[in-house]
Motif scaffolding. Structure first.
Motif, PDB file in Angstrom:
ATOM      1  N   UNK A 131      10.725  22.237  19.769  1.00  0.00           N
ATOM      2  CA  UNK A 131      12.152  22.024  20.045  1.00  0.00           C
ATOM      3  C   UNK A 131      13.036  22.873  19.148  1.00  0.00           C
ATOM      4  N   UNK A 132      12.552  23.125  17.923  1.00  0.00           N
ATOM      5  CA  UNK A 132      13.362  23.867  16.967  1.00  0.00           C
ATOM      6  C   UNK A 132      13.126  25.369  16.999  1.00  0.00           C
ATOM      7  N   UNK A 133      12.071  25.811  17.669  1.00  0.00           N
ATOM      8  CA  UNK A 133      11.654  27.207  17.581  1.00  0.00           C
ATOM      9  C   UNK A 133      12.747  28.182  17.982  1.00  0.00           C
ATOM     10  N   UNK A 134      13.568  27.799  18.943  1.00  0.00           N
ATOM     11  CA  UNK A 134      14.608  28.693  19.449  1.00  0.00           C
ATOM     12  C   UNK A 134      16.012  28.205  19.111  1.00  0.00           C
ATOM     13  N   UNK A 135      16.118  27.336  18.135  1.00  0.00           N
ATOM     14  CA  UNK A 135      17.398  26.690  17.860  1.00  0.00           C
ATOM     15  C   UNK A 135      18.336  27.522  17.006  1.00  0.00           C
ATOM     16  N   UNK A 136      17.812  28.560  16.352  1.00  0.00           N
ATOM     17  CA  UNK A 136      18.655  29.343  15.452  1.00  0.00           C
ATOM     18  C   UNK A 136      18.112  30.756  15.342  1.00  0.00           C
ATOM     19  N   UNK A 137      18.960  31.707  14.930  1.00  0.00           N
ATOM     20  CA  UNK A 137      18.471  33.063  14.697  1.00  0.00           C
ATOM     21  C   UNK A 137      17.359  33.104  13.655  1.00  0.00           C
ATOM     22  N   UNK A 138      17.456  32.244  12.645  1.00  0.00           N
ATOM     23  CA  UNK A 138      16.436  32.226  11.599  1.00  0.00           C
ATOM     24  C   UNK A 138      15.069  31.861  12.174  1.00  0.00           C
ATOM     25  N   UNK A 139      15.041  30.870  13.049  1.00  0.00           N
ATOM     26  CA  UNK A 139      13.771  30.470  13.643  1.00  0.00           C
ATOM     27  C   UNK A 139      13.256  31.503  14.647  1.00  0.00           C
ATOM     28  N   UNK A 140      14.182  32.144  15.359  1.00  0.00           N
ATOM     29  CA  UNK A 140      13.754  33.216  16.254  1.00  0.00           C
ATOM     30  C   UNK A 140      13.126  34.360  15.471  1.00  0.00           C
TER      31      UNK A 140
END
Length: 540
Positions: free
Chosen positions: A37-46
């Protein structure tokens, strides 16, 4: 799609790079993982997703069901050169890639090599699709950081599809792109993930072109690459040059290659002879900066190719240059020092039946000279006393810490390659002076007597360009696909390769008349993809 690839699960897998290859991915929750769920939630995670892809280029594969011995480019660079005839094996060694060079692996739909090449590249595609589609559908700020993320995602997708289409379909220049079957085109991320039928070669190439051009557009407004493991705008131009070259878009290839090498000056003799073990070399545009804790040791690139690496593969099976090719290198060309034509054949198991003593090695007539020559090589290059030597063995690749299993960087793209792409493209355009001038950039750097005017026709230029690619880019992974582009077969008769070892790989007809240059689609993909049947399999 193979193994029912679920996009978000694959996204998480890219950051699980510390998992042991013996662990079950789905049952592991390391502290550095991020949830689906969090993998694409922010530029940092992307960016973490992209970092995972960078590591997948060289490290042991953490992907569910993947075979760690086929680890990214670390494995497939030397494998493709073994199949393409540029790397010569001196003995069966410990069995590594014997079936590849014998042309048995890639025509077996159930082989690990065929499956992993396909699976790993579709993993890259799935991960990039998720980034690209999430940004398109979300409300992210498109700043320099996001432009960098999108640029790398599109470049990786272009690179992965280009690798697939060159390998599992008929070559663009020897086939009929508008009708030849290519590979499934996957751009979506929503359920049910059932893949697609094979698109034509032309359709896949159009998607590749769209992606790489989009990538370059994003890069023009992006933050700088963090290091050479990341794809930069220069690397994207380099990928574009490779794509254009493979389809005969000659002007596009020449222009992109010139842009790719801008700012990456060719290395001099001293740097060329340091062993190609670091991305810090000035002409390295793109390469894997290997982190000690994340290398793959006995499945690393240097384990496969470097004569000093302390592994069973190299101790018993030093890799050779074709003697026929080596003997064409002028005495004024310092690259001749990268191979040892008079190294004694100390391995009694050498496939040419000349190994083990001076009595079988035609280059020596007494025991002292034979073993003194071996000792000199071992001492000079830092090998162990367990290492064998062999005529024409390579010392182009040398470890920073020879005689160990320490990791070294893996180089994917150099400006020398870009110079040769520019020269080839201009030669094919009939621009003789332009091709001569491009070729001279490399030739004069490597050979003190190089004379560009000796190559005054398209035919003589192409002969020299082929020679330069085979020498300069030896063991960097290009010969298999070069042969397809040039429509040249294999004939190892005068190379030093032993027919008893090479078997079917000793001689193969040219790609335009020989379907065995096309890899089989993995049987697991045929079985799992409802849009493919046995009728869609590549036939021989």
């Amino acid at each position: 799609m193979l193994r029912k690839i679920y996009m978000y699960l694959l996204i998480v897998s890219t950051v699980l790079f510390t998992i042991s290859c013996s662990e079950d991915y789905l049952d592991t929750t390391p502290t550095d993982a991020i949830s689906a769920d969090d993998a694409l939630s922010s530029p940092e995670n992307m960016m973490l997703i992209l970092e995972g892809l960078h590591r997948q280029m060289y490290a042991q594969s953490p992907l569910p069901g993947a075979e760690s011995s086929r680890s990214g480019q670390s494995h497939f660079i030397p494998a493709l050169d073994a199949m393409g005839g540029n790397i010569i094996h001196s003995s069966p060694g410990n069995g590594w890639m014997t079936s590849d060079l014998q042309w048995r692996t890639h025509i077996n739909a159930g082989s690990t090599t065929v499956e992993n090449f396909w699976y790993q590249r579709y993993h890259f595609i799935a991960s990039c699709n998720s980034i690209i589609n999430e940004v398109a559908e979300g409300e992210f700020v498109i700043d320099e950081e996001m432009n960098n993320i999108l640029a790398q995602a599109h470049a990786y997708r272009a690179w992965a599809y280009h690798q697939l289409i060159m390998t599992y379909a008929k070559g663009y220049l020897v086939g009929s792109p508008d009708t030849d079957p290519g590979v499934p085109l996957l751009l979506a991320t929503e359920a049910p993930y059932t893949s697609q039928p094979r698109s034509t070669v032309a359709v896949i190439y159009q998607q590749i072109a769209d992606d790489i051009n989009t990538s370059i557009g994003y890069f023009k407004n992006a933050s700088a690459a963090a290091n050479k493991s990341h794809i930069s705008i220069n690397a994207a131009y380099g990928i574009k040059a490779r794509i254009a070259l493979s389809k005969g878009a000659w002007k596009e290839a020449a222009d992109a290659a010139a842009l790719a090498r801008s700012g990456y000056s060719l290395i001099d003799e001293a740097a060329w002879k340091t062993g190609f073990n670091t991305t810090d070399l000035s002409e390295v545009i793109w390469g894997g900066r290997v982190i000690d804790a994340e290398t793959n040791y006995f499945q690393s690139y240097f384990y496969y190719i470097c004569s000093t690496f302390n592994g069973s593969q190299n101790r018993s099976n030093p890799k050779l240059i074709s003697s026929e090719l080596y003997n064409q290198i002028p005495a004024t060309d310092y690259r001749a020092d990268a191979w040892l034509p008079l190294a004694p054949n100390t391995n009694s198991g050498a496939s040419n039946d000349q190994g083990g003593s001076y009595e079988t090695d035609p280059n020596y007539d007494n025991d002292d000279d034979f073993w003194d020559a071996w000792e000199d090589i071992i001492t000079t290059y830092g090998m162990t006393t367990g290492h064998n030597t062999h005529p024409y063995m390579n010392v182009k690749f040398l470890q920073k810490n020879p005689g160990t299993t320490d990791p070294d960087d893996v180089i994917y793209m150099r400006s020398s390659e870009m110079v040769l792409i520019e020269a080839e493209a201009k030669a094919m355009l009939g621009d003789i002076s332009g091709a001569q001038n491009a070729l001279a950039i490399l030739g004069e750097k490597r050979d003190s007597a190089f004379d560009k005017t000796a190559f005054g026709t398209k035919e003589s230029l192409m002969d020299q360009i082929k020679f330069q690619r085979r020498v300069e880019l030896w063991a960097e992974g290009f010969s298999f696909h070069d042969n397809i582009r040039w429509d040249e077969g294999l004939d190892q008769s005068n190379s030093g390769a032993a027919e008893v070892l090479y078997q079917n790989g000793f001689m193969q007809a040219k790609p335009s008349v020989n379907p065995k240059w096309i890899w089989k689609i993995p049987q697991a993909e045929i079985d799992a993809n409802p849009n493919l049947t046995e009728d869609d399999q590549n036939k021989y």
